[in-house]
Design a protein around this motif. Sequence first.
Motif, PDB file in Angstrom:
ATOM      1  N   THR A 152      -0.230  -6.356  -9.898  1.00 50.93           N
ATOM      2  CA  THR A 152      -1.569  -5.955 -10.314  1.00 50.93           C
ATOM      3  C   THR A 152      -2.122  -4.963  -9.303  1.00 50.93           C
ATOM      4  OG1 THR A 152      -3.723  -6.808 -11.034  1.00 50.93           O
ATOM      5  CG2 THR A 152      -2.742  -7.859  -9.113  1.00 50.93           C
ATOM      6  N   GLY A 153      -3.189  -4.313  -9.661  1.00 52.41           N
ATOM      7  CA  GLY A 153      -3.762  -3.330  -8.752  1.00 52.41           C
ATOM      8  C   GLY A 153      -5.272  -3.326  -8.793  1.00 52.41           C
ATOM      9  N   SER A 154      -5.850  -2.813  -7.730  1.00 47.27           N
ATOM     10  CA  SER A 154      -7.296  -2.699  -7.633  1.00 47.27           C
ATOM     11  C   SER A 154      -7.627  -1.652  -6.587  1.00 47.27           C
ATOM     12  CB  SER A 154      -7.909  -4.051  -7.243  1.00 47.27           C
ATOM     13  OG  SER A 154      -9.318  -3.958  -7.273  1.00 47.27           O
ATOM     14  N   THR A 155      -8.793  -1.096  -6.697  1.00 46.37           N
ATOM     15  CA  THR A 155      -9.279  -0.158  -5.696  1.00 46.37           C
ATOM     16  C   THR A 155     -10.789  -0.282  -5.594  1.00 46.37           C
ATOM     17  OG1 THR A 155      -9.349   2.160  -5.010  1.00 46.37           O
ATOM     18  CG2 THR A 155      -9.431   1.747  -7.363  1.00 46.37           C
ATOM     19  N   LEU A 156     -11.300  -0.073  -4.419  1.00 49.30           N
ATOM     20  CA  LEU A 156     -12.754  -0.106  -4.233  1.00 49.30           C
ATOM     21  C   LEU A 156     -13.404   1.211  -4.638  1.00 49.30           C
ATOM     22  CD1 LEU A 156     -13.068  -1.932  -0.799  1.00 49.30           C
ATOM     23  CD2 LEU A 156     -13.611  -2.834  -3.059  1.00 49.30           C
ATOM     24  N   ARG A 157     -12.646   2.288  -4.598  1.00 46.36           N
ATOM     25  CA  ARG A 157     -13.195   3.626  -4.805  1.00 46.36           C
ATOM     26  C   ARG A 157     -14.002   3.736  -6.099  1.00 46.36           C
ATOM     27  NH1 ARG A 157     -11.179   8.455  -2.263  1.00 46.36           N
ATOM     28  NH2 ARG A 157      -9.770   6.962  -1.338  1.00 46.36           N
ATOM     29  N   SER A 199       4.011   8.072  -2.796  1.00 43.46           N
ATOM     30  CA  SER A 199       3.766   8.505  -4.164  1.00 43.46           C
ATOM     31  C   SER A 199       3.213   7.370  -5.019  1.00 43.46           C
ATOM     32  CB  SER A 199       5.070   9.012  -4.780  1.00 43.46           C
ATOM     33  OG  SER A 199       4.876   9.304  -6.147  1.00 43.46           O
ATOM     34  N   PRO A 200       2.289   7.661  -5.933  1.00 41.42           N
ATOM     35  CA  PRO A 200       1.835   6.642  -6.872  1.00 41.42           C
ATOM     36  C   PRO A 200       2.818   6.442  -8.023  1.00 41.42           C
ATOM     37  CG  PRO A 200       0.645   8.670  -7.251  1.00 41.42           C
ATOM     38  CD  PRO A 200       1.516   8.898  -6.044  1.00 41.42           C
ATOM     39  N   LYS A 201       3.927   7.178  -8.014  1.00 42.86           N
ATOM     40  CA  LYS A 201       4.921   7.082  -9.080  1.00 42.86           C
ATOM     41  C   LYS A 201       6.213   6.503  -8.519  1.00 42.86           C
ATOM     42  CE  LYS A 201       2.999  10.934 -11.593  1.00 42.86           C
ATOM     43  NZ  LYS A 201       3.265  12.197 -12.273  1.00 42.86           N
ATOM     44  N   ALA A 202       6.893   5.697  -9.371  1.00 40.59           N
ATOM     45  CA  ALA A 202       8.151   5.092  -8.954  1.00 40.59           C
ATOM     46  C   ALA A 202       9.009   4.819 -10.176  1.00 40.59           C
ATOM     47  CB  ALA A 202       7.901   3.790  -8.206  1.00 40.59           C
ATOM     48  N   THR A 203      10.304   4.772  -9.958  1.00 42.39           N
ATOM     49  CA  THR A 203      11.235   4.294 -10.974  1.00 42.39           C
ATOM     50  C   THR A 203      11.504   2.842 -10.647  1.00 42.39           C
ATOM     51  OG1 THR A 203      12.206   6.486 -11.180  1.00 42.39           O
ATOM     52  CG2 THR A 203      13.514   4.617 -11.974  1.00 42.39           C
ATOM     53  N   MET A 263       0.812  -1.205   0.000  1.00 41.69           N
ATOM     54  CA  MET A 263       0.000   0.000   0.000  1.00 41.69           C
ATOM     55  C   MET A 263       0.848   1.260   0.000  1.00 41.69           C
ATOM     56  SD  MET A 263      -3.193  -0.963   2.521  1.00 41.69           S
ATOM     57  CE  MET A 263      -3.156   0.643   3.181  1.00 41.69           C
ATOM     58  N   VAL A 264       2.128   1.159   0.230  1.00 40.33           N
ATOM     59  CA  VAL A 264       2.930   2.358   0.395  1.00 40.33           C
ATOM     60  C   VAL A 264       3.224   3.029  -0.940  1.00 40.33           C
ATOM     61  CG1 VAL A 264       5.095   3.297   1.268  1.00 40.33           C
ATOM     62  CG2 VAL A 264       3.912   1.515   2.544  1.00 40.33           C
ATOM     63  N   GLY A 265       3.652   2.287  -1.943  1.00 41.47           N
ATOM     64  CA  GLY A 265       3.969   2.877  -3.232  1.00 41.47           C
ATOM     65  C   GLY A 265       5.337   3.515  -3.245  1.00 41.47           C
ATOM     66  N   GLY A 266       5.571   4.384  -4.220  1.00 48.71           N
ATOM     67  CA  GLY A 266       6.832   5.104  -4.333  1.00 48.71           C
ATOM     68  C   GLY A 266       8.030   4.189  -4.277  1.00 48.71           C
ATOM     69  N   ASP A 267       9.011   4.555  -3.469  1.00 46.50           N
ATOM     70  CA  ASP A 267      10.251   3.792  -3.345  1.00 46.50           C
ATOM     71  C   ASP A 267      10.035   2.378  -2.813  1.00 46.50           C
ATOM     72  OD1 ASP A 267      11.565   6.041  -4.235  1.00 46.50           O
ATOM     73  OD2 ASP A 267      12.120   6.713  -2.229  1.00 46.50           O
ATOM     74  N   TYR A 268       8.914   2.136  -2.149  1.00 49.64           N
ATOM     75  CA  TYR A 268       8.666   0.814  -1.575  1.00 49.64           C
ATOM     76  C   TYR A 268       8.325  -0.230  -2.632  1.00 49.64           C
ATOM     77  CZ  TYR A 268       8.981   2.116   3.300  1.00 49.64           C
ATOM     78  OH  TYR A 268       9.444   2.507   4.518  1.00 49.64           O
ATOM     79  N   ILE A 269       7.974   0.185  -3.822  1.00 44.61           N
ATOM     80  CA  ILE A 269       7.632  -0.790  -4.856  1.00 44.61           C
ATOM     81  C   ILE A 269       8.822  -1.703  -5.125  1.00 44.61           C
ATOM     82  CG2 ILE A 269       7.041  -1.048  -7.305  1.00 44.61           C
ATOM     83  CD1 ILE A 269       5.115   1.334  -6.896  1.00 44.61           C
ATOM     84  N   GLN A 296      -1.343  -4.038  -5.545  1.00 44.93           N
ATOM     85  CA  GLN A 296      -1.368  -2.642  -5.117  1.00 44.93           C
ATOM     86  C   GLN A 296      -2.816  -2.235  -4.885  1.00 44.93           C
ATOM     87  OE1 GLN A 296       1.887  -1.229  -5.247  1.00 44.93           O
ATOM     88  NE2 GLN A 296       0.963   0.188  -3.812  1.00 44.93           N
ATOM     89  N   ILE A 297      -3.173  -1.896  -3.635  1.00 40.00           N
ATOM     90  CA  ILE A 297      -4.557  -1.530  -3.346  1.00 40.00           C
ATOM     91  C   ILE A 297      -4.706  -0.086  -2.901  1.00 40.00           C
ATOM     92  CG2 ILE A 297      -5.262  -3.899  -2.825  1.00 40.00           C
ATOM     93  CD1 ILE A 297      -5.152  -3.043   0.183  1.00 40.00           C
ATOM     94  N   ALA A 298      -3.592   0.603  -2.678  1.00 43.03           N
ATOM     95  CA  ALA A 298      -3.645   1.995  -2.239  1.00 43.03           C
ATOM     96  C   ALA A 298      -2.239   2.571  -2.286  1.00 43.03           C
ATOM     97  CB  ALA A 298      -4.208   2.096  -0.819  1.00 43.03           C
ATOM     98  N   PHE A 299      -2.107   3.846  -2.007  1.00 44.70           N
ATOM     99  CA  PHE A 299      -0.812   4.506  -1.919  1.00 44.70           C
ATOM    100  C   PHE A 299      -0.792   5.385  -0.691  1.00 44.70           C
ATOM    101  CE2 PHE A 299      -1.430   3.936  -6.499  1.00 44.70           C
ATOM    102  CZ  PHE A 299      -0.304   3.197  -6.794  1.00 44.70           C
ATOM    103  N   GLN A 300       0.180   5.165   0.178  1.00 39.99           N
ATOM    104  CA  GLN A 300       0.418   6.092   1.274  1.00 39.99           C
ATOM    105  C   GLN A 300       1.530   7.049   0.879  1.00 39.99           C
ATOM    106  OE1 GLN A 300       1.195   3.617   4.660  1.00 39.99           O
ATOM    107  NE2 GLN A 300      -0.956   3.182   4.992  1.00 39.99           N
TER     108      GLN A 300
END
Length: 108
Positions: free
Chosen positions: A46-51, A28-32, A1-7, A22-26
């Motif tokens: 893969t990713g998903s969201t309920l929103r 950044s939603p962007k990463a290298t 859920m963290v995103g960014g550098d954690y990917i 991936q279900i959320a981002f705490q």
Amino acid sequence: MVGGDYIERNYEAAAVEGRVVQIAFQGSPKATVDFRRIMLKRLTHTGSTLRARSVADKGAIARAVETNVLPLLASGRVRPVMDSTFPLRKAADAHARMETSAHIARLC
């Protein structure tokens, strides 16, 4: 859920032929990303969201969790594994442990 550098860290921690969901981002939603890790480990990300889902879809998911997941938790077949617990007065110690990334807290 963290995103960014954690990917990249998620890819490193994943098992061979594992899945990263991936279900959320705490963060950044962007990463290298170095895609070699995905290729060498044959990972699926893969990713998903309920929103963005409809109320009907959300209701169906809630019913499926109630039917398929809650009985596993109630019976003890699936349980959270916690490597340590801290009383509230030791919250700073708990936070320090999490910052080391030495903790585990996953469903098994």
